[in-house]
Design a protein around this motif. Structure first.
Motif, mmCIF file in Angstrom:
data_model
loop_
_atom_site.group_PDB
_atom_site.id
_atom_site.type_symbol
_atom_site.label_atom_id
_atom_site.label_comp_id
_atom_site.label_asym_id
_atom_site.label_seq_id
_atom_site.Cartn_x
_atom_site.Cartn_y
_atom_site.Cartn_z
ATOM 1 N N ASN A 321 32.512 33.776 42.090
ATOM 2 C CA ASN A 321 32.592 32.849 41.527
ATOM 3 C C ASN A 321 32.395 32.369 39.960
ATOM 4 O OD1 ASN A 321 30.028 34.311 41.785
ATOM 5 N ND2 ASN A 321 28.914 32.874 41.677
ATOM 6 N N TYR A 375 44.474 37.650 37.670
ATOM 7 C CA TYR A 375 43.579 37.568 38.376
ATOM 8 C C TYR A 375 42.017 36.436 38.232
ATOM 9 C CZ TYR A 375 47.506 39.975 40.966
ATOM 10 O OH TYR A 375 48.553 40.087 41.959
ATOM 11 N N ASN A 378 42.305 32.280 33.352
ATOM 12 C CA ASN A 378 42.153 30.978 33.233
ATOM 13 C C ASN A 378 42.419 29.838 32.284
ATOM 14 O OD1 ASN A 378 43.593 28.384 34.092
ATOM 15 N ND2 ASN A 378 41.308 28.003 35.100
ATOM 16 N N GLU A 384 47.323 29.883 36.184
ATOM 17 C CA GLU A 384 46.104 29.079 37.734
ATOM 18 C C GLU A 384 45.669 30.391 38.674
ATOM 19 O OE1 GLU A 384 46.368 25.014 38.904
ATOM 20 O OE2 GLU A 384 46.904 24.786 36.813
ATOM 21 N N THR A 385 44.990 30.526 39.213
ATOM 22 C CA THR A 385 44.747 31.008 40.280
ATOM 23 C C THR A 385 45.174 30.522 41.642
ATOM 24 O OG1 THR A 385 42.769 31.307 40.141
ATOM 25 C CG2 THR A 385 43.857 33.638 39.079
ATOM 26 N N LYS A 386 45.855 31.098 42.096
ATOM 27 C CA LYS A 386 45.362 30.296 44.011
ATOM 28 C C LYS A 386 44.367 30.205 43.891
ATOM 29 C CE LYS A 386 50.501 31.698 44.391
ATOM 30 N NZ LYS A 386 50.322 32.793 43.940
ATOM 31 N N ASP A 387 43.720 30.084 45.638
ATOM 32 C CA ASP A 387 42.483 30.843 45.737
ATOM 33 C C ASP A 387 42.674 32.191 47.088
ATOM 34 O OD1 ASP A 387 40.853 29.160 45.522
ATOM 35 O OD2 ASP A 387 40.971 26.970 46.818
ATOM 36 N N GLN A 389 41.505 35.530 48.620
ATOM 37 C CA GLN A 389 39.769 36.148 49.006
ATOM 38 C C GLN A 389 40.268 38.125 47.722
ATOM 39 O OE1 GLN A 389 37.577 34.700 51.466
ATOM 40 N NE2 GLN A 389 38.891 33.261 50.845
#
Lengths: 416, 254
Positions: A321, A375, A378, A384-387, A389
């Motif tokens: 987060n 990772y 930004n 840009e990072t993807k979502d 996990q």
């Protein structure tokens, strides 16, 4: 005669080598008396085949010992060759090694013969002879013998740059099990005494510039890792307490090297827990230089450090987060926490961004670990990072990285 | 392109920078005297090293740069890397052209280059402070031969002078054919004939102190005794002590 010295040296260096401290920095002793040496720089003069730094002549005065600590090669019940140096022999070795630029100074420890004070007195005599008769200003690290009187500790601090008492085991329980002659209080009490003496000396120096130095490189301690069942949580909380409450300069973690068939200990042939030791040092660095709190590194839910990734990456994955971080705007403190970016690179980023936006290309040239950092950053549209996990990120990073420990974690079974 | 030739010294380089401004030489390319190749196009300007001129450039830089950046400049020069003069020239020109300090603008290629190169040189300096091994001669001189990757003698002089204030010592760079000699009062740069087989065992016998061999043996013994065989890690060992240094290290000669 010279053969005997060589034999003693081999016995008493061998017996001292499990003390991992080799630091020779942190002191400020200068060569003002046109004497020999100074202690300020911290230099590793050589590295042994195990990759460890050789900075000091690290020896025991003797390996005769009245104690019977199970994890120690010099324990009373161990059937080994015993030897003892005279004060003059240690002085001669130190001076002659130092003059040839082999070492930064002396790290002198000892088995306990007769009693604590008697042993401590001998150690002090070596240091005092070096300082007074030979005008030696090189680094001296003396081991404080548990149970030695406060007067002797005070005197030791006048000649030595650093003093140390090893806590040996992370908990009282383990110490009682393996070192029945030692009590944790016997180590904590002198640490407390030294801490206060060092603070008092600093005050004194502020008032009187010429006040004598007292252990200018502070104190350190060491604990054995992997001989007993403590978790990293217990180990790191203890270390943190030493840093916070005892003003320790360093806590050393010594992966247990099996040296005994004692059934209280890992059997001979058990691998030295080198990865764990390495992870503990990484965590230690996070505590001392990266502004981490110990509970961010380990807690009740995660009492063990990850063995396959470093603790900073582990923290980042548990706290996704907080990411991604914009390196052109974020605080220095947060940039330092990005996996793959160390203190040097964080500084560089903060300096460079005053002149214009720092881009991904710049970061690569700065030499950051791109495969980890990508990772968590930004700063512009390029990355840009993807979502993802946490587990996915971890897998990607592990796949791309060439950890020195990689073979140990390879998920694929080896066929050959 | 206009070629500016200098003598290879730091003062020479600073003089060259001065003259590039003085004679308004455009598109200058600085080249060491002994690296000038025959097929040069454009004009050639040869610089005489001039104390006055180099001092003026140095003073100007001192006003504009922190001591750290000033030392980076010198360290980068000592790297002796190909074409480094022109990186330094561009860095100086960039510094002089800006009203604000630019030494931390690491996004600028020359600033980054200077930072990274000076760091390499600094690492070599630190290595030499670690890897110099003195041998004691019969007449009480502690001497050492080295072959550093970069020209670091000017950088280590102060360290050894402070540390070994009470012994005569000589550190000789056998690749660059000069050394530092300390006579208990001051350090001097000297050049002399110091043949490489001075490091050879038999040649040494005649000139070394009678105790020298003993202490070398004791050091070798110590070095092997502090090793923990169960933790063997040759990769790390070599990473810290690259093989090219071994021939100068007492403990690796054995």
């Amino acid at each position: 005669m010279s053969d005997r010295i060589q034999e003693k040296l081999s016995i008493l260096a061998d017996a001292a080598k499990y003390d991992v401290s080799c630091s020779s920095s942190g002191s400020d002793r200068k060569n003002t008396n046109k004497g020999l040496g100074n202690a300020s720089n911290g230099i590793c003069h050589a590295y042994t085949e195990d990759g460890r730094c050789v900075s000091l002549l690290k020896i025991l005065l003797t390996n005769h010992c009245i104690f019977d600590c199970a994890y120690c090669v010099s324990r009373k019940s161990n059937d080994i060759k015993r030897a003892a140096f005279t004060v003059q022999e240690v002085v001669d070795l130190t001076i002659n090694f130092y003059r040839r630029n082999y070492i930064e100074g002396l790290f002198l420890s000892s088995g306990i013969f007769s009693n604590a004070d008697y042993t401590m007195e001998r150690l002090i005599r070596v240091a005092k002879t070096l300082r007074t008769e030979h005008k030696f200003n090189g680094y001296i690290h003396l081991k404080t013998i548990p149970g030695a009187s406060e007067e002797l500790m005070k005197e030791a601090g006048l000649w030595a740059d650093r003093l140390s008492i090893n806590v040996e085991m992370p908990t009282k329980k383990s110490l009682a099990l393996l070192a029945p002659d030692k009590k944790q209080e016997d180590m904590i009490k002198p640490m407390q005494f030294l801490k206060e003496a060092i603070i008092a000396n600093k005050e004194e120096k502020r008032l009187f510039k010429k006040a004598p130095k007292f252990a200018p490189a502070g104190q350190s301690t060491q604990m054995v890792i992997g001989a007993t069942p403590e978790t990293d949580l217990e180990i790191l909380y203890l270390a943190n307490g030493f840093y916070k409450k005892m003003n320790m300069r360093r806590v050393y973690y010594s992966g247990y090297v099996p040296i005994s068939n004692d059934n209280r200990l890992p059997a001979i042939g058990t691998p030295v827990p080198m990865i764990r030791e390495n992870r503990l040092y990484q965590a230690d660095w996070l505590l001392r230089f990266y502004g981490f709190n110990v509970n961010e590194i380990v807690d009740k839910k995660n009492p063990l450090l990850d063995m396959d990734i470093d603790p900073k990456l582990g923290w980042a994955l548990r706290n996704l987060n907080m990411f991604p971080v914009d390196i052109n705007k974020a605080d220095y403190q947060l940039i330092m926490r990005i996996p793959g970016i160390g203190i040097q690179s964080a500084k560089k980023i903060c300096d460079a961004r005053k002149f214009g936006a720092v881009t991904w290309e710049h970061l690569k040239k700065f030499g950051i670990a791109v495969n980890r950092a990508r990772y968590f950053i930004n700063s512009n549209k390029e990355f840009e990072t993807k979502d993802l996990q946490p587990m996915q990120i971890k897998q990607f990073i592990l796949q791309e990285s060439q950890s020195k420990y990689r073979p140990n974690f390879s998920p694929q079974t080896k066929l050959f | 392109m206009n070629t500016v030739v200098y003598d290879g010294s730091y003062e020479g380089l600073l003089s060259a920078v001065f003259e590039i401004y003085e004679y308004k030489i455009n598109d200058a390319c600085i080249v060491k005297k002994d690296e000038v190749n025959g097929s040069l196009f454009g004009a050639v300007h040869t610089v005489e090293t001039n104390e006055e001129k180099s001092k003026r450039v140095y003073k100007k830089l001192k006003d504009k740069l922190t001591p750290n950046a000033l030392s980076q400049l010198f360290k980068t020069f000592l790297s002796e890397e190909k074409n480094i003069e022109n990186v330094l020239y561009r860095y100086i020109a960039y510094t002089l052209s800006s009203r604000v300090s630019v030494e931390n603008n690491f996004s600028h290629p020359d600033v980054l280059m200077l930072q990274q190169t000076s760091r390499k040189v600094h690492r070599e300096k630190h290595r030499m402070e670690a890897f110099v091994r003195f041998q004691l001669s019969k007449d009480g001189l502690y001497y050492s031969l080295i072959q550093p990757d970069f020209n670091v003698l000017p950088l280590i002089s102060n360290h050894f002078e402070k540390r070994y204030a009470d012994q005569r010592w000589l550190i000789y760079d056998s690749r660059r054919k000069y050394g530092l000699y300390y006579d208990l009062h001051k350090v001097e740069e000297i050049s002399m004939q110091f043949s490489e087989n001075m490091n050879d065992k038999n040649a040494l016998k005649a000139i070394i102190d009678e105790k020298e061999e003993l202490y070398q043996r004791l050091w070798q013994q110590y070095f092997s005794s502090v090793n923990i065989a169960a933790r063997k890690n040759m990769k790390l060992h070599i990473q810290h002590m690259p093989k090219r240094y071994w021939r100068w290290l007492t403990e690796k000669k054995g």
